[in-house]
Motif scaffolding. Structure first.
Motif, PDB file in Angstrom:
ATOM      1  N   GLY A 116     -17.354  10.035   0.567  1.00  0.00           N
ATOM      2  CA  GLY A 116     -17.764  11.267   0.412  1.00  0.00           C
ATOM      3  C   GLY A 116     -16.612  11.038  -1.296  1.00  0.00           C
ATOM      4  N   TYR A 117     -16.218  10.511  -1.970  1.00  0.00           N
ATOM      5  CA  TYR A 117     -15.457  10.011  -2.875  1.00  0.00           C
ATOM      6  C   TYR A 117     -17.079   9.621  -4.226  1.00  0.00           C
ATOM      7  N   ALA A 118     -17.218   8.996  -3.480  1.00  0.00           N
ATOM      8  CA  ALA A 118     -18.561   8.182  -4.500  1.00  0.00           C
ATOM      9  C   ALA A 118     -19.825   8.916  -4.029  1.00  0.00           C
ATOM     10  N   PRO A 119     -21.155   9.215  -3.627  1.00  0.00           N
ATOM     11  CA  PRO A 119     -21.527   9.669  -2.743  1.00  0.00           C
ATOM     12  C   PRO A 119     -22.834   8.591  -3.163  1.00  0.00           C
ATOM     13  N   GLY A 120     -22.982   7.724  -2.433  1.00  0.00           N
ATOM     14  CA  GLY A 120     -24.045   6.883  -2.886  1.00  0.00           C
ATOM     15  C   GLY A 120     -23.970   5.339  -3.635  1.00  0.00           C
ATOM     16  N   THR A 121     -22.428   4.805  -3.112  1.00  0.00           N
ATOM     17  CA  THR A 121     -22.094   3.987  -3.227  1.00  0.00           C
ATOM     18  C   THR A 121     -22.780   2.969  -2.301  1.00  0.00           C
TER      19      THR A 121
END
Length: 179
Positions: free
Chosen positions: A142-147
């Motif tokens: 949620g913080y960095a979508p695609g992490t």
């Protein structure tokens, strides 16, 4: 194969066909309508706030500053054992699937030169402040979508605070606690 087995298989197939056709016919013949209002009306006192849904996920992590005061780095080290599969914690330690986390608190995102961070994480820019770590550890996707980080997140506030307190202790000069 005997004729008896053919009869048994035929009966099973016929039963399945009848069940399928009955389901199809029921959808064609019976049309449900949504209700205009609830059938069960629960009286609540005027001005009372609706109860929170117990199954609903919280909007985000609790503020970390008050939790860090009582957080134990020793407990955080225990929580960090789950992270050890992908990260190392010692000074100058080798990168694994994830980067070495020594000195991460207060350090820049993408703090290890030569490590292949995901673009999603690098786009967040800035430093790993206590609040940023709190948000990331709560829900990395949620913080960095695609992490690239596949960890689902640490939902327990006390565990997250203990882990951040432990990460804070992994530095030559630990960052001051937030006010």
């Amino acid at each position: 194969m005997s004729m008896e087995w053919n009869k048994i298989f035929g009966a099973v197939l016929l039963a399945g066909l009848i069940a399928m056709l009955a389901g199809f016919a029921s959808k064609v013949l019976v049309h449900s309508k949504p209700l205009e209002k609830s059938v069960y009306v629960i009286a609540t006192p005027e001005g009372a706030a609706p109860a929170a849904d117990k199954g609903a996920a919280p909007a985000g992590p609790a503020p970390i500053a008050p939790l860090l005061v009582a957080a134990s780095p020793e407990n955080g080290e225990k929580v960090a054992k789950a992270c050890a599969a992908c990260h190392s914690f010692n000074k100058g330690g080798a990168n694994k699937v994830g980067p070495n986390l020594y000195g991460i608190v207060g350090g820049p995102k993408g703090h290890i030169q030569g490590f292949s961070y995901s673009d999603a994480l690098l786009k967040t820019e800035g430093a790993w402040t206590y609040d940023e770590l709190n948000k990331f550890l709560y829900d990395p996707k949620g913080y960095a979508p695609g992490t690239k980080m596949t960890y689902a997140g640490l939902k327990k506030d006390d565990d997250r605070a203990a882990l951040i307190a432990y990460l804070r202790s992994l530095a030559d000069s630990p960052q001051p606690l937030p006010q």
